[in-house]
Design a protein around this motif. Structure first.
Motif, mmCIF file in Angstrom:
data_model
loop_
_atom_site.group_PDB
_atom_site.id
_atom_site.type_symbol
_atom_site.label_atom_id
_atom_site.label_comp_id
_atom_site.label_asym_id
_atom_site.label_seq_id
_atom_site.Cartn_x
_atom_site.Cartn_y
_atom_site.Cartn_z
ATOM 1 N N THR A 85 0.833 -1.213 0.000
ATOM 2 C CA THR A 85 0.000 0.000 0.000
ATOM 3 C C THR A 85 0.862 1.256 0.000
ATOM 4 O O THR A 85 0.631 2.178 -0.791
ATOM 5 N N LEU A 86 1.863 1.292 0.867
ATOM 6 C CA LEU A 86 2.749 2.465 0.909
ATOM 7 C C LEU A 86 3.486 2.670 -0.412
ATOM 8 O O LEU A 86 3.596 3.793 -0.902
ATOM 9 N N LEU A 87 3.973 1.581 -0.997
ATOM 10 C CA LEU A 87 4.713 1.703 -2.251
ATOM 11 C C LEU A 87 3.799 2.011 -3.427
ATOM 12 O O LEU A 87 4.195 2.728 -4.349
ATOM 13 N N PHE A 88 2.587 1.511 -3.395
ATOM 14 C CA PHE A 88 1.645 1.850 -4.464
ATOM 15 C C PHE A 88 1.277 3.330 -4.423
ATOM 16 O O PHE A 88 1.187 3.998 -5.453
ATOM 17 N N LEU A 89 1.078 3.860 -3.225
ATOM 18 C CA LEU A 89 0.688 5.265 -3.071
ATOM 19 C C LEU A 89 1.860 6.237 -3.157
ATOM 20 O O LEU A 89 1.651 7.446 -3.301
ATOM 21 N N MET A 90 3.090 5.726 -3.083
ATOM 22 C CA MET A 90 4.257 6.588 -2.989
ATOM 23 C C MET A 90 4.387 7.621 -4.112
ATOM 24 O O MET A 90 4.597 8.805 -3.824
ATOM 25 N N PRO A 91 4.258 7.276 -5.388
ATOM 26 C CA PRO A 91 4.395 8.314 -6.419
ATOM 27 C C PRO A 91 3.344 9.423 -6.281
ATOM 28 O O PRO A 91 3.652 10.603 -6.464
ATOM 29 N N LEU A 92 2.117 9.045 -5.928
ATOM 30 C CA LEU A 92 1.068 10.051 -5.743
ATOM 31 C C LEU A 92 1.354 10.919 -4.520
ATOM 32 O O LEU A 92 1.233 12.142 -4.568
ATOM 33 N N ALA A 93 1.739 10.273 -3.426
ATOM 34 C CA ALA A 93 2.068 11.020 -2.210
ATOM 35 C C ALA A 93 3.257 11.945 -2.466
ATOM 36 O O ALA A 93 3.257 13.096 -2.031
ATOM 37 N N PHE A 94 4.247 11.449 -3.187
ATOM 38 C CA PHE A 94 5.416 12.281 -3.488
ATOM 39 C C PHE A 94 5.008 13.494 -4.315
ATOM 40 O O PHE A 94 5.455 14.606 -4.059
ATOM 41 N N TYR A 95 4.154 13.275 -5.304
ATOM 42 C CA TYR A 95 3.728 14.389 -6.149
ATOM 43 C C TYR A 95 2.963 15.438 -5.340
ATOM 44 O O TYR A 95 3.194 16.640 -5.485
ATOM 45 N N PHE A 96 2.051 14.993 -4.475
ATOM 46 C CA PHE A 96 1.220 15.953 -3.753
ATOM 47 C C PHE A 96 1.883 16.559 -2.515
ATOM 48 O O PHE A 96 1.408 17.564 -2.011
ATOM 49 N N VAL A 97 2.959 15.967 -2.016
ATOM 50 C CA VAL A 97 3.604 16.550 -0.832
ATOM 51 C C VAL A 97 4.869 17.301 -1.229
ATOM 52 O O VAL A 97 4.813 18.510 -1.434
ATOM 53 N N PRO A 98 6.034 16.660 -1.381
ATOM 54 C CA PRO A 98 7.213 17.490 -1.632
ATOM 55 C C PRO A 98 7.223 18.156 -3.000
ATOM 56 O O PRO A 98 7.655 19.304 -3.127
ATOM 57 N N LEU A 156 7.412 14.566 -13.522
ATOM 58 C CA LEU A 156 8.524 13.736 -13.965
ATOM 59 C C LEU A 156 9.094 12.917 -12.802
ATOM 60 O O LEU A 156 9.368 11.722 -12.947
ATOM 61 N N SER A 157 9.234 13.543 -11.650
ATOM 62 C CA SER A 157 9.735 12.831 -10.465
ATOM 63 C C SER A 157 8.797 11.696 -10.078
ATOM 64 O O SER A 157 9.230 10.558 -9.854
ATOM 65 N N ALA A 158 7.517 11.983 -9.971
ATOM 66 C CA ALA A 158 6.537 10.964 -9.573
ATOM 67 C C ALA A 158 6.461 9.839 -10.605
ATOM 68 O O ALA A 158 6.383 8.660 -10.235
ATOM 69 N N ALA A 159 6.500 10.196 -11.883
ATOM 70 C CA ALA A 159 6.442 9.174 -12.930
ATOM 71 C C ALA A 159 7.671 8.268 -12.873
ATOM 72 O O ALA A 159 7.566 7.050 -13.046
ATOM 73 N N GLY A 160 8.843 8.847 -12.614
ATOM 74 C CA GLY A 160 10.058 8.049 -12.508
ATOM 75 C C GLY A 160 10.046 7.105 -11.322
ATOM 76 O O GLY A 160 10.686 6.054 -11.337
#
Length: 168
Positions: A92-105, A118-122
Motif C-alpha cells: 500500500t505504501l509503495l503503491f501510493l508513494m508516487p502520488l504522495a510524493f507528487y502531492f507533498v514534496p 517527472l519525479s513521480a512518474a520516474g
C-alpha cells in the motif's frame, strides 16, 4: 545504529530500530540537502517526507528473515502482526508513494509542475513493481530482490532533489 546492533537487546528492536531508521534517514537527507542548497521550507518538506515515509515501509525487511529473528528472540513487527499484514502495508505504501510524493514534496516546492510529474512518474515503475512483488511473490529470494528494488526506489526518490531545487 552500530551501537544498537552491537549492544542492543533483541527485545528493544521493536521500538528502537524504527526510531533509529527515521533519525538516521532524516539526518543524512538533511546533510545532503544542506551541501547543495540552503535549508528552506522545501528542504524540510522533502526531508520529512522521505525520512518518515520510507522507514514506515522498511518493516518489510524483516519478512526476509523471520526464522532468524524468532531464533534470537528479536521482536519484529512481522512476528507480531504477521507477514501478510506487513506485505499489504508495504504494498500500500509503495503503491501510493508516487502520488504522495507528487502531492507533498513536489507540489509544495517552487519547481515547475512538470518537474513534480517527472519525479513521480520516474518513481512509479520501481515502487509499483515492489508493491506487486510483495503481494505476489512469497519466497526468501523473491523477498530479498524486492527489498533490493525497494532500496533502489529510495535512492531514486533521493535523486529527485535536483528537480525540486530548480525554481520556476
Amino acid at each position: 545504529m552500530v551501537l544498537h546492533y552491537r549492544c542492543g537487546s533483541p527485545r528493544s528492536y521493536l521500538y528502537s530500530k524504527p526510531f533509529l531508521n527515521i533519525t538516521g534517514a532524516s539526518a543524512t537527507l538533511a546533510t545532503g540537502w544542506q551541501v547543495t542548497a540552503p535549508f528552506d521550507a522545501i528542504a524540510w518538506t522533502w526531508v520529512a517526507f522521505i525520512g518518515l515515509y520510507f522507514p514506515l515501509a522498511l518493516i518489510y525487511e524483516d519478512v526476509r528473515d523471520m526464522e532468524g529473528d524468532r531464533a534470537v528472540g528479536r521482536r519484529t513487527p512481522v512476528l507480531l502482526v504477521g507477514s501478510k499484514f506487513v506485505r499489504r502495508w508495504f504494498a500500500t505504501l509503495l503503491f501510493l508513494m508516487p502520488l504522495a510524493f507528487y502531492f507533498v514534496p513536489a507540489r509544495l516546492s517552487d519547481a515547475d509542475d512538470w518537474r513534480g510529474i517527472l519525479s513521480a512518474a520516474g518513481l512509479a515503475l520501481p515502487s509499483w513493481t515492489c508493491a506487486a512483488r510483495a503481494l505476489l511473490l512469497h519466497d526468501r529470494s523473491a523477498d530479498r530482490l524486492t527489498y533490493q528494488l525497494f532500496t533502489l526506489t529510495w535512492i531514486l526518490t533521493v535523486a529527485t532533489a535536483p528537480l525540486l531545487l530548480a525554481r520556476s
